[in-house]
Design a protein around this motif. Structure first.
Motif, short mmCIF file in Angstrom:
data_model
loop_
_atom_site.label_atom_id
_atom_site.label_comp_id
_atom_site.label_asym_id
_atom_site.label_seq_id
_atom_site.Cartn_x
_atom_site.Cartn_y
_atom_site.Cartn_z
N SER A 1 0.83 -1.21 0.00
CA SER A 1 0.00 0.00 0.00
C SER A 1 0.86 1.26 0.00
O SER A 1 0.53 2.24 -0.67
N LYS B 1 -4.82 7.38 -3.32
CA LYS B 1 -5.21 8.05 -2.08
C LYS B 1 -5.39 7.01 -0.97
O LYS B 1 -6.05 5.99 -1.18
N GLN B 2 -4.83 7.30 0.19
CA GLN B 2 -5.01 6.42 1.35
C GLN B 2 -6.49 6.27 1.66
O GLN B 2 -6.95 5.20 2.05
N SER B 3 -7.24 7.34 1.47
CA SER B 3 -8.69 7.28 1.74
C SER B 3 -9.39 6.29 0.81
O SER B 3 -10.36 5.64 1.22
N THR B 4 -8.89 6.15 -0.42
CA THR B 4 -9.47 5.17 -1.34
C THR B 4 -9.19 3.76 -0.84
O THR B 4 -10.09 2.90 -0.83
N ILE B 5 -7.96 3.51 -0.39
CA ILE B 5 -7.61 2.20 0.17
C ILE B 5 -8.45 1.92 1.41
O ILE B 5 -9.00 0.82 1.56
N ASP B 6 -8.56 2.91 2.29
CA ASP B 6 -9.33 2.73 3.52
C ASP B 6 -10.79 2.42 3.24
O ASP B 6 -11.40 1.59 3.91
N GLN B 7 -11.36 3.08 2.25
CA GLN B 7 -12.78 2.90 1.95
C GLN B 7 -13.06 1.61 1.17
O GLN B 7 -14.04 0.92 1.44
N TYR B 8 -12.20 1.28 0.19
CA TYR B 8 -12.50 0.18 -0.73
C TYR B 8 -11.58 -1.03 -0.61
O TYR B 8 -11.86 -2.05 -1.22
N THR B 9 -10.47 -0.95 0.09
CA THR B 9 -9.37 -1.91 0.21
C THR B 9 -8.46 -1.81 -1.02
O THR B 9 -8.84 -1.24 -2.04
#
Length: 156
Positions: free
Chosen positions: A55, A65-73
């Motif tokens: 990641s 975006k870290q927020s994309t990873i956090d929201q969707y994996t």
């Protein structure tokens, strides 16, 4: 299915159009770049790639975006698209292909082994969601073959 035939088409079509391609690879670990560089003349169209296995590399080098990873994996359509867009921007190419998924063994964060997302970005954007039941090597090869075959069809 060998990825050599689609790779040959990709190189020939991109050459004829004066276009370029880059890759952003996670689960395929460089397999897309390897498939493309097997073709004589690939250096005219294949600029390079980023193997973003973690990641941190996806975020720091591809701009996911870290927020994309956090929201969707990390195994999601959204992350695959951001990986491809990041490769296009960082490497200055017309097109980019990105892969992310779970090759196994075993599931990850509730995501089934064999789950793959592929994003192809450029003048046309397409994503693919695969669920493969073929073991670690089969999942990786299936992702490479699907990505190369789909990109060749898009270019035609």
């Amino acid at each position: 299915m060998s990825s050599k035939a689609p790779a040959q088409s990709i190189v020939e079509i991109l050459k004829s159009r004066g276009e370029t391609v880059s890759v952003a690879e996670s689960l395929t670990g460089g397999g897309l770049g390897h498939a493309l560089t097997q073709i004589p003349g690939a250096s005219e169209v294949f600029i390079g790639g980023i193997i973003a296995y973690t990641s941190q590399v996806k975020v720091n080098f591809l701009g996911v975006k870290q927020s994309t990873i956090d929201q969707y994996t990390v195994v999601s359509e959204e992350v695959a698209v951001e990986m491809a867009q990041g490769a296009m921007e960082k490497l200055g190419t017309t097109w980019a292909i990105a892969t992310t998924g779970i090759a196994g063994p075993g599931d990850y964060m509730g995501i089934r082994e064999g789950t793959v997302w592929i994003a192809i970005c450029g003048p046309i954007r397409q994503t693919l969601h695969l669920t493969l039941d073929s073991g670690r090597d089969g999942v990786r090869q299936g992702a490479i073959s699907s990505a190369m075959g789909t990109f060749a069809r898009i270019l035609r």
